[in-house]
Design an enzyme around this catalytic site. Structure first.
Site, short mmCIF file in Angstrom:
data_model
loop_
_atom_site.label_atom_id
_atom_site.label_comp_id
_atom_site.label_asym_id
_atom_site.label_seq_id
_atom_site.Cartn_x
_atom_site.Cartn_y
_atom_site.Cartn_z
N CYS A 136 11.17 -23.92 -37.83
CA CYS A 136 9.82 -23.63 -38.31
C CYS A 136 9.85 -23.16 -39.76
O CYS A 136 10.15 -21.99 -40.05
CB CYS A 136 9.16 -22.59 -37.42
N CYS A 139 7.34 -20.41 -40.60
CA CYS A 139 7.75 -19.08 -40.14
C CYS A 139 8.88 -18.52 -41.01
O CYS A 139 8.85 -17.35 -41.37
CB CYS A 139 8.30 -19.14 -38.71
N ASP A 140 9.87 -19.32 -41.33
CA ASP A 140 11.11 -18.78 -41.89
C ASP A 140 11.40 -19.16 -43.34
O ASP A 140 12.34 -18.63 -43.94
CB ASP A 140 12.29 -19.23 -41.00
#
Ligand code: NDP
Length: 312
Positions: A136, A139-140
């Site tokens: 992701c 997300c990261d």
């Protein structure tokens, strides 16, 4: 003895399922939630979550899901650590069957079974999960700002994630296993016209490099057989997701990838009392906060249905 008919059964325990449970419990629906085999869902394999509103200092994925669970239990959700293996949506009352063979009946069912990222299946990929290996970018990606990163895949997800990462990373290497991408033309153009992005065609990954954190990848050109390494701080796998929806195939409409289809602007399916929320119906946004939002919608939709039927 007649079998109890529940008001609301929720299948799945990610942000969508727990949010549905919070709303359903507070609406006096006494929901029964089945966690499935990975309680907490995809966030259980995520380290820091920094983009969920309300956590200004960020929070670990498992800790956040423990909070979701506590909040759902606080209002009386009955949580069972069991997997639902089959369903029957034939009559007015719906039936779900757990892995133990026990049958549960309910007037409404909220499906929040989520989706699972597809992985390459390399030992090094599993070992370095959350140490630079991620599925992701939204997300990261932020953790790797100013660094070189690798993205694997040739579809719209890979194109979108690679393009997104160029906004914060110093350089993005996209590994495409064939000599063309599956992504839509416009997404491909964005990739090919971005000078912070290098596409490595015909490239398959042999190994993610690094002992305790990602340091790069060893790749192979599938045409020439030549092996080489690319240095990077992160390795994003973007080869698709698989929605966990197989058990609904006899009852509910799905798209070609298995995502359940809901009526526009709602969580309704074609079956009265059956609602879908979270990643099981969303191939586009796939965020914890959007899943939680649709979980809330599903509980409101179920509550209105139960009220209309005179059940609550
Ligand atoms: P797709 O199935 O479309 O693409 C998967 C990609 O990963 C393909 O290029 C495939 O290669 C590659 N791949 C699969 N397995 C491997 C492997 N083992 N090693 C290396 N590469 C591999 O998945 P997406 O997640 O990209 O998209 C899913 C759906 O969601 C699509 O319909 C897409 O259009 C949609 N979507 C739309 C977006 C938007 O509109 N903004 C954003 C993201 C997704 P190959 O081509 O060789 O099979």
């Amino acid at each position: 003895m007649t079998q109890e008919i529940h008001n609301c059964i929720i299948i799945g325990s990610g942000p969508a399922g727990y949010t549905a449970a919070i709303y359903a419990a507070r609406a006096s629906m006494k929901p029964l939630l089945f966690t499935g085999k990975e309680p907490g869902g995809q966030l259980m394999i995520t380290n820091d979550v920094e983009n969920y509103p309300g956590y200004p200092d960020g929070i670990m994925g498992p800790e956040m899901m423990a909070d979701f669970r506590k909040q759902a239990e606080r209002f009386g959700t009955d949580i069972k650590m069991e997997m639902i293996e089959s369903v029957s949506f034939d009559g007015d009352v719906h039936t779900v069957v757990s892995e133990t063979g026990d049958e549960y009946k309910s007037h409404s069912v909220i499906i929040s079974t989520g989706a699972s990222a597809k992985w390459l299946g390399l030992e090094s990929e599993t070992r370095l999960m959350n140490q630079g290996v991620s599925a992701c970018a939204v997300c990261d990606g932020f953790f790797f700002r100013g660094k070189d990163v690798i993205v694997v895949g040739g579809g719209d997800t890979a194109a979108e994630e690679a393009t997104f990462l160029t906004k914060m990373c110093s350089h993005v290497h996209l590994l495409v296993r064939r000599d063309e991408m599956r992504a839509s033309k416009i997404m491909q153009e964005r990739v090919l016209n971005n000078d912070k992005l290098t596409v490595h065609w015909n490239s398959s990954t042999l190994e993610v490099l690094g002992e305790t954190e990602v340091e790069g990848a060893r790749i192979k050109n599938t045409v020439t057989g030549e092996e080489s390494t690319i240095a990077s701080s992160a390795f994003f796998v973007a080869i698709g997701h698989k929605p966990n929806t197989g058990m609904f195939k006899d009852y509910l409409k799905m798209d070609d990838h298995g995502y359940l289809i809901t009526h526009p602007d709602s969580t309704h399916t074609d079956i009265g009392g059956v609602y879908v929320c979270g990643d099981a119906q969303d191939s586009k946004y796939r965020q914890a906060v959007t899943a939680a939002g649709t979980g809330c919608m599903a509980a409101l939709d179920a509550e209105r249905y139960l009220t209309e039927q005179g059940i609550i």
